[in-house]
Design an enzyme around this catalytic site. Structure first.
Site, short mmCIF file in Angstrom:
data_model
loop_
_atom_site.label_atom_id
_atom_site.label_comp_id
_atom_site.label_asym_id
_atom_site.label_seq_id
_atom_site.Cartn_x
_atom_site.Cartn_y
_atom_site.Cartn_z
N ARG A 40 -2.79 2.88 3.50
CA ARG A 40 -1.75 2.30 2.29
C ARG A 40 -0.51 2.24 2.95
O ARG A 40 0.21 1.19 2.41
CB ARG A 40 -1.91 3.55 1.10
CG ARG A 40 -1.06 2.83 -0.09
CD ARG A 40 -1.73 3.98 -1.42
NE ARG A 40 -0.64 3.39 -2.73
CZ ARG A 40 0.08 3.70 -3.24
NH1 ARG A 40 0.50 4.92 -3.05
NH2 ARG A 40 0.66 3.40 -4.76
N ILE A 66 2.45 -1.52 -6.60
CA ILE A 66 1.24 -1.55 -6.32
C ILE A 66 0.84 -0.33 -7.13
O ILE A 66 1.49 0.81 -7.60
CB ILE A 66 1.40 -1.30 -4.23
CG1 ILE A 66 -0.14 -0.57 -4.06
CG2 ILE A 66 2.56 -0.25 -4.14
CD1 ILE A 66 0.02 -0.23 -2.53
N SER A 67 -0.23 -0.72 -7.62
CA SER A 67 -0.76 1.06 -8.78
C SER A 67 -0.96 1.73 -8.17
O SER A 67 -0.80 2.50 -6.57
CB SER A 67 -2.09 0.40 -9.16
OG SER A 67 -2.16 -0.67 -9.85
N ALA A 68 -0.92 3.67 -8.88
CA ALA A 68 -0.63 4.64 -7.94
C ALA A 68 -2.50 5.31 -7.37
O ALA A 68 -3.57 4.28 -8.42
CB ALA A 68 -0.66 5.88 -9.33
N PRO A 69 -2.62 5.18 -6.80
CA PRO A 69 -4.38 5.46 -5.73
C PRO A 69 -5.34 6.02 -6.47
O PRO A 69 -6.12 5.68 -6.40
CB PRO A 69 -3.94 6.35 -5.06
CG PRO A 69 -1.95 6.51 -3.82
CD PRO A 69 -1.75 6.44 -5.47
#
Ligand code: SAM
Length: 230
Positions: A40, A66-69
Site C-alpha cells: 500500500r 485512498i480508502s481505509a484498508p
C-alpha cells in the site's frame, strides 16, 4: 516486541493484516494473501508513506482519498473474487484496490488469469495510478481508463464483478447493472452526496437484482452522468 516506529513496511503490513483478522474483517485466505502482498505504501504520496499501514483513508490529491484498508478488505471479501474473473472498478484513485483485485483474479503463475478494468475521472490520478501499478508489476493485469465510470465500460462487458469506490445516488447507475454478468456481484456505496451512505451487495439473477445492505460508510461522491452533479 518491536516498536511500530522501528518496523519496516512489510512488518507494518503484517501487523495491519493481523489486526483486520482479529477484528473479523479479514477471513478469506486469498484476501489475506493479497493484502499481505500488495504494498500500500507504493500507492500513496511520498509524504504519507509512513502512515500507509494505519487503518485510515489518506489523501491522494485532487480532493480524493485512498480508502481505509478495512474497507478494501471488506469489499474484496463480499465480492467473492476468484481466479480468472473479469472485474470492473469505478474510481481508480490510487490504483491500490485495483491491484488487490488483480492479485485475487490473476495471481502469479495463474493458468487462467483474469483482468481488472478500472475507470477514473481525474486525469492526474490516472497517471499516478498507472505509475504505481507499473512499479508494483501489475500493469499486465490492470487496465486504467480515463473517463466517466457511471457509464461503465461496455467494450469489455459483461463483468463477473463490479465494484464502485465512490458514493452513488440511491438510484444505482443503470449501465453498471446492465454490464454485470448473470450471477455477478456489484458492490457499491449509495446514499447522499455528503457522506451518509450504506454499502450494498447486489447480485444479478436474470432480470432481478437481490440487494443486501451491509453497513454505513463514508465515501467521496460518484460524479457523472448517472451519478451526482459536480
Ligand atoms: N479505489 C481507490 C483506491 O484504491 O485508491 C479509492 C477511490 S476514491 C475513494 C474515489 C475515486 O472515485 C476518486 O478518485 C474519484 O475521482 C473517483 N470518481 C468519482 N466519480 C467518478 C466517475 N464517475 N468515474 C470515475 N471515477 C470517479
Amino acid at each position: 516486541m518491536v516498536s511500530i516506529l522501528k518496523m519496516n513496511f512489510e512488518e507494518k503490513r503484517k501487523r495491519l493484516v493481523e489486526s483486520l483478522k482479529d477484528r473479523g474483517i479479514l477471513t478469506k485466505l486469498e484476501v489475506i494473501r493479497a493484502m499481505l502482498i500488495v504494498p500500500r505504501h507504493k500507492f500513496v504520496p511520498k509524504d504519507a508513506e509512513s502512515s500507509a499501514y494505519m487503518d485510515s483513508p489518506l489523501s491522494i490529491g485532487l480532493g480524493q482519498t485512498i480508502s481505509a484498508p478495512h474497507m478494501n478488505a471488506m469489499m474484496c471479501e463480499y465480492l467473492e473474487l476468484s481466479e480468472g474473473e473479469k472485474v470492473l472498478e469505478i474510481g481508480t484513485g490510487s490504483g491500490y484496490h485495483a491491484a488487490l483485485c488483480a492479485e485475487l483474479v490473476a495471481p502469479e503463475n495463474s493458468q487462467n488469469p483474469g483482468h481488472v478494468f478500472t475507470i477514473e475521472r481525474h486525469e492526474g490520478l490516472v497517471k499516478n495510478a498507472r505509475d504505481s501499478l507499473k512499479k508494483t508489476g501489475n500493469m499486465n493485469k490492470v487496465t486504467v481508463i480515463h473517463g466517466d465510470g457511471t457509464l461503465g465500460y461496455p467494450k469489455e462487458a459483461p463483468y463477473d464483478k463490479i465494484l464502485v469506490t465512490a458514493a452513488s445516488p440511491s438510484k444505482i447507475p443503470v449501465p453498471l447493472r446492465d454490464q454485470l454478468k448473470e450471477g455477478g456481484i456489484l458492490c457499491i456505496p449509495a446514499g447522499s452526496k455528503s457522506f451518509a451512505q450504506n454499502l450494498y451487495i447486489i447480485k444479478k439473477h436474470g432480470e432481478n437484482f437481490d440487494s443486501k445492505k451491509i453497513t454505513g460508510v463514508r465515501f467521496v461522491p460518484l460524479i457523472g452522468k448517472y451519478g451526482f452533479e459536480s
